[in-house]
Design a protein around this motif. Sequence first.
Motif, PDB file in Angstrom:
ATOM      1  N   GLU A  73       0.832  -1.205   0.000  1.00  0.00           N
ATOM      2  CA  GLU A  73       0.000   0.000   0.000  1.00  0.00           C
ATOM      3  C   GLU A  73       0.865   1.252   0.000  1.00  0.00           C
ATOM      4  OE1 GLU A  73      -2.690   0.149   3.335  1.00  0.00           O
ATOM      5  OE2 GLU A  73      -3.897  -1.476   2.470  1.00  0.00           O
ATOM      6  N   PHE A  74       1.866   1.261   0.883  1.00  0.00           N
ATOM      7  CA  PHE A  74       2.707   2.453   1.006  1.00  0.00           C
ATOM      8  C   PHE A  74       3.472   2.728  -0.283  1.00  0.00           C
ATOM      9  CE2 PHE A  74       6.625   4.697   1.982  1.00  0.00           C
ATOM     10  CZ  PHE A  74       6.164   5.764   2.735  1.00  0.00           C
ATOM     11  N   LEU A  75       4.018   1.653  -0.877  1.00  0.00           N
ATOM     12  CA  LEU A  75       4.860   1.832  -2.069  1.00  0.00           C
ATOM     13  C   LEU A  75       4.044   1.908  -3.353  1.00  0.00           C
ATOM     14  CD1 LEU A  75       7.589  -0.784  -1.058  1.00  0.00           C
ATOM     15  CD2 LEU A  75       7.978   1.679  -1.271  1.00  0.00           C
ATOM     16  N   GLY A  76       2.768   1.492  -3.264  1.00  0.00           N
ATOM     17  CA  GLY A  76       1.923   1.478  -4.450  1.00  0.00           C
ATOM     18  C   GLY A  76       2.380   0.456  -5.475  1.00  0.00           C
ATOM     19  N   GLN A  77       2.888  -0.685  -5.000  1.00  0.00           N
ATOM     20  CA  GLN A  77       3.282  -1.760  -5.909  1.00  0.00           C
ATOM     21  C   GLN A  77       3.168  -3.113  -5.210  1.00  0.00           C
ATOM     22  OE1 GLN A  77       7.697  -0.355  -5.933  1.00  0.00           O
ATOM     23  NE2 GLN A  77       7.786  -2.561  -6.219  1.00  0.00           N
ATOM     24  N   GLN A  78       2.962  -4.162  -5.976  1.00  0.00           N
ATOM     25  CA  GLN A  78       2.858  -5.505  -5.417  1.00  0.00           C
ATOM     26  C   GLN A  78       4.224  -6.194  -5.484  1.00  0.00           C
ATOM     27  OE1 GLN A  78      -0.055  -6.544  -4.001  1.00  0.00           O
ATOM     28  NE2 GLN A  78      -0.777  -4.481  -4.501  1.00  0.00           N
ATOM     29  N   ALA A 111       3.502   9.230   7.650  1.00  0.00           N
ATOM     30  CA  ALA A 111       2.886   7.996   7.129  1.00  0.00           C
ATOM     31  C   ALA A 111       3.897   6.842   7.174  1.00  0.00           C
ATOM     32  CB  ALA A 111       2.402   8.218   5.700  1.00  0.00           C
ATOM     33  N   LEU A 112       5.140   7.133   6.807  1.00  0.00           N
ATOM     34  CA  LEU A 112       6.191   6.112   6.843  1.00  0.00           C
ATOM     35  C   LEU A 112       6.443   5.649   8.283  1.00  0.00           C
ATOM     36  CD1 LEU A 112       8.465   4.482   5.473  1.00  0.00           C
ATOM     37  CD2 LEU A 112       9.926   6.490   5.676  1.00  0.00           C
ATOM     38  N   LEU A 113       6.520   6.619   9.187  1.00  0.00           N
ATOM     39  CA  LEU A 113       6.790   6.282  10.592  1.00  0.00           C
ATOM     40  C   LEU A 113       5.652   5.437  11.177  1.00  0.00           C
ATOM     41  CD1 LEU A 113       8.212   9.737  11.738  1.00  0.00           C
ATOM     42  CD2 LEU A 113       9.490   7.601  11.609  1.00  0.00           C
ATOM     43  N   GLU A 114       4.411   5.824  10.873  1.00  0.00           N
ATOM     44  CA  GLU A 114       3.258   5.070  11.386  1.00  0.00           C
ATOM     45  C   GLU A 114       3.292   3.631  10.890  1.00  0.00           C
ATOM     46  OE1 GLU A 114       1.053   5.436  13.709  1.00  0.00           O
ATOM     47  OE2 GLU A 114       2.006   7.388  14.084  1.00  0.00           O
ATOM     48  N   MET A 115       3.541   3.480   9.582  1.00  0.00           N
ATOM     49  CA  MET A 115       3.559   2.143   9.004  1.00  0.00           C
ATOM     50  C   MET A 115       4.678   1.302   9.624  1.00  0.00           C
ATOM     51  SD  MET A 115       4.513   0.854   5.199  1.00  0.00           S
ATOM     52  CE  MET A 115       6.169   1.444   5.424  1.00  0.00           C
ATOM     53  N   ALA A 151      10.241  -9.815   0.684  1.00  0.00           N
ATOM     54  CA  ALA A 151      11.656  -9.425   0.671  1.00  0.00           C
ATOM     55  C   ALA A 151      11.904  -8.313  -0.350  1.00  0.00           C
ATOM     56  CB  ALA A 151      12.536 -10.639   0.358  1.00  0.00           C
ATOM     57  N   THR A 152      11.237  -8.418  -1.503  1.00  0.00           N
ATOM     58  CA  THR A 152      11.404  -7.392  -2.540  1.00  0.00           C
ATOM     59  C   THR A 152      10.845  -6.062  -2.064  1.00  0.00           C
ATOM     60  OG1 THR A 152      10.881  -9.205  -4.041  1.00  0.00           O
ATOM     61  CG2 THR A 152      11.090  -7.013  -5.015  1.00  0.00           C
ATOM     62  N   LEU A 153       9.680  -6.112  -1.427  1.00  0.00           N
ATOM     63  CA  LEU A 153       9.065  -4.870  -0.950  1.00  0.00           C
ATOM     64  C   LEU A 153       9.936  -4.193   0.107  1.00  0.00           C
ATOM     65  CD1 LEU A 153       5.329  -6.033  -0.747  1.00  0.00           C
ATOM     66  CD2 LEU A 153       6.310  -4.415  -2.397  1.00  0.00           C
TER      67      LEU A 153
END
Lengths: 127, 328
Positions: free
Chosen positions: A66-71, A96-100, A75-77
């Motif tokens: 969700e954060f990166l907008g890609q599947q 948003a990054l810190l929360e995630m 490990a890749t993510l």
Amino acid sequence: MAIEHPSAEQLLEAISEFLKQSILPALDAPALSYQLRVAINGLGIVGRELNAGGSQQRDEQVLLAEFLGQQGELATLREQLRVHIEGSDAPYRDPALLEMLQKISDAKLAIDNPKYQPVPPLGAGIR
Amino acid sequence: MTDMALVRLLEDCLSAHWQSSVTIDNVKQLTGGAASQTTAFDAWAEGTLQPLILRCGDDEHQFENALTKPTEASLLELVYQQGLPVPEVIAHIPASDVSGAGFVMRRLAGEALPKRIFNDARYATARELLAGQCGAVLASLHNIDPRRAAMLESVSVEDDVLRYRERYREFGQCLPVFDLAFRYLLDTPPTPRQAAIVHGDFRNGNILVDEQGLSGVLDWELAHIGNPIEDLGWLCVNSWRFGHVDKAVGGFGDKRALLETYNRGRETDVTERELAYWEVFGVLKWGVICLYQSAIHLQGKQRSVERAVIGRRLSECEADLIRLLKEG
């Protein structure tokens, strides 16, 4: 379906109980007792991971995608997030990054050491 | 090393040193890897009992940049002369087939186990005083002219951060929280401070405490020359609070007490804000040590359940780092 009589968790529990109740009291070398307590603690981690590890990894994968907008594979993510962190301006100030990352870290902590109390916020004036 | 050979070695060295006959008793190994050992023993010389410690050998698996024992001994001699509460070095032990090079020092009285320092009623007064005393002792250490410590390596903050990041990356684990925290450390450099002797491992567990408070500072093997506030931040790292999280200084005191005596002792103006940078640095340093310890097991260099399990403490580091970054 996994073998359930007993399940892996129940088997682990039996081994931990045996080590804690029968072996630990019988040891009189403090160094060995210490090592055994560390080992029993390690079995606890394995038990919690058997129970919650799968959902922890799925949740992490969903949050990262969700954060990166890609599947992609977990490990890749993670690697992609590292690339994002290296390439962004002041990423450590992105709420948003810190929360995630806190959600992901706390789920891992719940497996590795649920009793651990993370550092309290500065505001309380007690830090 | 056999006990008998060790006893003879110590008796010979100390007899030569004191020029009288010495007998050794109560030899007890406190910690020891394959090659390095810390051993407590009593020496009888001219009817007097001397409680002593032998530190010798260097483990091939000790953390990188850790001082060799002869270097640690010369640093101890320097800070002892400056009046710091450290054990007096009595004799240097040359390398032999019985042990690696090392030294004998006096065994200071005092308690080092955090659990007893937290809970024992006899340390109630000490607990009140400890944070301020830590600030005062660190001020005295950092006031020593670092040019006198030529045996120590000098590192800039940036090089040190880069070095820890390189170590982290070598272990091949992708921990985005670590990457984020390293990025923070590199982007937002701390207040520059004049280089000083940094203890490097000044924390609850490496200090001795008696009823009056701080009685000794041990474990100098991570000492180096650098930004001295590293020592204050390290002392506040959550791991060294051992569950007493609301007492930021070692689980026994608060930052205001630490900073007050430190600033008074050095005529500086270090704030909690400045400390926060070094707390992040400290958690990362601890994280890299955890990675390093578990790698020694995983790579088969020294199989140990303790080293394996310590790898799982990275989650604790991540949880602390993310909270510290949210504040920053």
